[in-house]
Structures are given as structure tokens and as C-alpha cells.
Scaffold this motif. Structure first.
Motif, mmCIF file in Angstrom:
data_model
loop_
_atom_site.group_PDB
_atom_site.id
_atom_site.type_symbol
_atom_site.label_atom_id
_atom_site.label_comp_id
_atom_site.label_asym_id
_atom_site.label_seq_id
_atom_site.Cartn_x
_atom_site.Cartn_y
_atom_site.Cartn_z
ATOM 1 N N ASP A 30 107.499 -17.892 13.678
ATOM 2 C CA ASP A 30 107.934 -19.265 13.916
ATOM 3 C C ASP A 30 107.276 -20.261 12.965
ATOM 4 O O ASP A 30 107.551 -21.462 13.031
ATOM 5 C CB ASP A 30 107.677 -19.676 15.364
ATOM 6 C CG ASP A 30 106.191 -19.609 15.751
ATOM 7 O OD1 ASP A 30 105.341 -19.410 14.860
ATOM 8 O OD2 ASP A 30 105.897 -19.733 16.952
ATOM 9 N N ARG B 264 104.236 -21.360 12.802
ATOM 10 C CA ARG B 264 103.237 -22.261 13.380
ATOM 11 C C ARG B 264 101.805 -21.786 13.168
ATOM 12 O O ARG B 264 100.873 -22.587 13.222
ATOM 13 C CB ARG B 264 103.485 -22.427 14.872
ATOM 14 C CG ARG B 264 104.808 -23.074 15.230
ATOM 15 C CD ARG B 264 104.988 -23.133 16.735
ATOM 16 N NE ARG B 264 103.868 -23.824 17.365
ATOM 17 C CZ ARG B 264 103.584 -23.742 18.658
ATOM 18 N NH1 ARG B 264 104.301 -22.945 19.449
ATOM 19 N NH2 ARG B 264 102.560 -24.419 19.163
ATOM 20 N N TRP B 265 101.606 -20.496 12.926
ATOM 21 C CA TRP B 265 100.259 -19.928 12.915
ATOM 22 C C TRP B 265 100.007 -19.116 11.652
ATOM 23 O O TRP B 265 100.906 -18.502 11.102
ATOM 24 C CB TRP B 265 100.054 -19.031 14.145
ATOM 25 C CG TRP B 265 100.375 -19.715 15.433
ATOM 26 C CD1 TRP B 265 101.534 -19.589 16.158
ATOM 27 C CD2 TRP B 265 99.558 -20.649 16.138
ATOM 28 N NE1 TRP B 265 101.481 -20.384 17.264
ATOM 29 C CE2 TRP B 265 100.284 -21.052 17.284
ATOM 30 C CE3 TRP B 265 98.291 -21.189 15.912
ATOM 31 C CZ2 TRP B 265 99.781 -21.956 18.199
ATOM 32 C CZ3 TRP B 265 97.780 -22.093 16.825
ATOM 33 C CH2 TRP B 265 98.521 -22.469 17.950
ATOM 34 N N PRO C 91 96.173 -22.793 13.330
ATOM 35 C CA PRO C 91 97.459 -23.461 13.087
ATOM 36 C C PRO C 91 97.767 -23.530 11.598
ATOM 37 O O PRO C 91 96.866 -23.719 10.778
ATOM 38 C CB PRO C 91 97.245 -24.862 13.678
ATOM 39 C CG PRO C 91 96.130 -24.698 14.652
ATOM 40 C CD PRO C 91 95.231 -23.647 14.075
ATOM 41 N N ALA D 18 99.029 -25.781 9.100
ATOM 42 C CA ALA D 18 99.315 -27.206 8.931
ATOM 43 C C ALA D 18 98.664 -27.685 7.640
ATOM 44 O O ALA D 18 97.622 -28.332 7.668
ATOM 45 C CB ALA D 18 98.790 -28.005 10.127
#
Length: 208
Positions: free
Chosen positions: A154, A156-157, A175, A177
Motif C-alpha cells: 500500500d 505506507r511503510w 512510515p 514519508a
């Protein structure tokens, strides 16, 4: 193709093709990128012109290949259409010796290329809405050794392997990001000790 050493092999998102970087069997030199069609059982060469072309990975939509290349002593990250059409695109040229580079993953939104270099992990902005200067963003950068970055399905990680001063390896998750306040150390979790095995994300990105 003749028998060769294979430096990396990746399955396309649609599972119909493979990308690999075979080298000379005897010496391990002169790596090139090849696309193998699993339905027609044909192989197509993607890179030409000498040097070493290694660590290929697919774009999320399967239309492009990104890889690392060393040419006349100068290292860089490149991108080209998987069907071979058009010219290759230089994404980033390393300002000093390339060192050890692993092109590990491509973010699911197509915006970042994730790679490990000299025991640290970075994200290179290459997609819409990212920094046009294409400067690598540190994701994990410590005096220790980190490698094996892998994004969750997904997006996200980020999972990776951390090696402490005693040589013990641990699996970490944080995370994904790039460029957010707090840096790579913010919000990471340690998993079980990592032994001589292979891991991967479960479907949906809910576990490893």
C-alpha cells in the motif's frame, strides 16, 4: 541468451514479464538489462553501450524500468520504457564514487525511487509533484549499516534490515514519508532478529 550470472531479477506488476541483469558467466562483467516475456518465452535486451547496468526494478504500472549504471567510472540512476521505445533518462548522477548501490523499489504513486547506497537508504524524487532538482532524500542514515529496503504494497511503510555494532541484524519498519519533519528515526518499530532468510510483505501491506 547464453548462461550468465544473474545480479537481480524482478517480476513485473502484471506477472507476465521478468527483468534481470545477467553478466558474463566467467567474469561477472558487462552486465546488461534484459526483459523476458513469460508468455512468448522471448528475451529482449534493454541496455546497450558498455558499462555495467544492474539492479533493475519496475515502475508500478509496468511501463518503465529503473536501474543503476556505472559508465567510465561514473555512476548514476537511469530510467527507460520497458518496451525499449525512446531514449533512456538519467535520473541522478552520483557526485562521487557510486559505491555499493541497490535499486530496491519504486513507490506505488510513481513519485519516488527507493535505493540503498553505502549502507544508508534514500528516496529519489522522480514523479509528479516532487522536487525537480532530484536530490536524494535520506530515509535511514546512521553510523550503522542499513540495507534491504522494501515498501509495503500500500506504499505506507518501509521495511529494512539494521545491523548493529555486534553484527546482529534486526528488521525495522517505519512510515514511508520522504522529507517529513522528524527524519527517518521518527516512528520506527523493531521486529524479530533477522537471520539468514528471506522475508516479504503480506498482501495489503498489513504484515511481513
Amino acid at each position: 541468451k547464453e548462461f550468465a550470472r544473474i545480479l537481480q531479477i524482478r517480476l513485473a506488476p502484471d506477472s507476465t514479464r521478468l527483468v534481470s541483469s545477467p553478466t558474463q558467466l566467467e567474469t561477472g562483467n558487462f552486465a546488461d538489462i534484459w526483459i523476458s516475456d513469460l508468455k512468448s518465452e522471448t528475451n529482449t535486451r534493454l541496455t546497450f553501450g558498455g558499462g555495467a547496468h544492474v539492479q533493475p526494478t519496475w515502475s508500478p504500472d509496468g511501463t518503465h524500468i529503473a536501474w543503476a549504471s556505472l559508465r567510465n567510472g561514473v555512476g548514476g540512476l537511469y530510467r527507460k520504457r520497458a518496451d525499449g521505445a525512446g531514449e533512456e533518462d538519467l535520473l541522478y548522477r552520483f557526485p562521487e564514487a557510486m559505491g555499493s548501490v541497490i535499486v530496491a523499489d519504486w513507490s506505488r504513486d510513481g513519485r519516488f525511487l527507493v535505493f540503498a547506497r553505502n549502507a544508508d537508504i534514500f528516496a529519489l524524487p522522480i514523479g509528479p509533484g516532487t522536487d525537480s532538482t532530484r536530490q536524494p532524500i535520506p530515509l535511514v542514515q546512521t553510523p550503522a549499516r542499513e540495507f534491504g529496503p522494501d515498501l509495503s504494497p500500500d506504499g505506507r511503510w518501509l521495511a529494512y534490515i539494521f545491523t548493529d555494532d555486534n553484527g546482529r541484524q534486526q528488521l525495522y519498519v517505519q512510515p514511508f514519508a520522504p522529507g517529513t519533519t522528524g527524519g527517518a528515526a521518527a516512528g520506527k518499530w523493531m521486529g524479530s532478529p533477522w537471520t539468514l532468510g528471506v522475508g516479504g510483505w503480506r498482501a495489503g501491506g498489513k504484515g511481513l
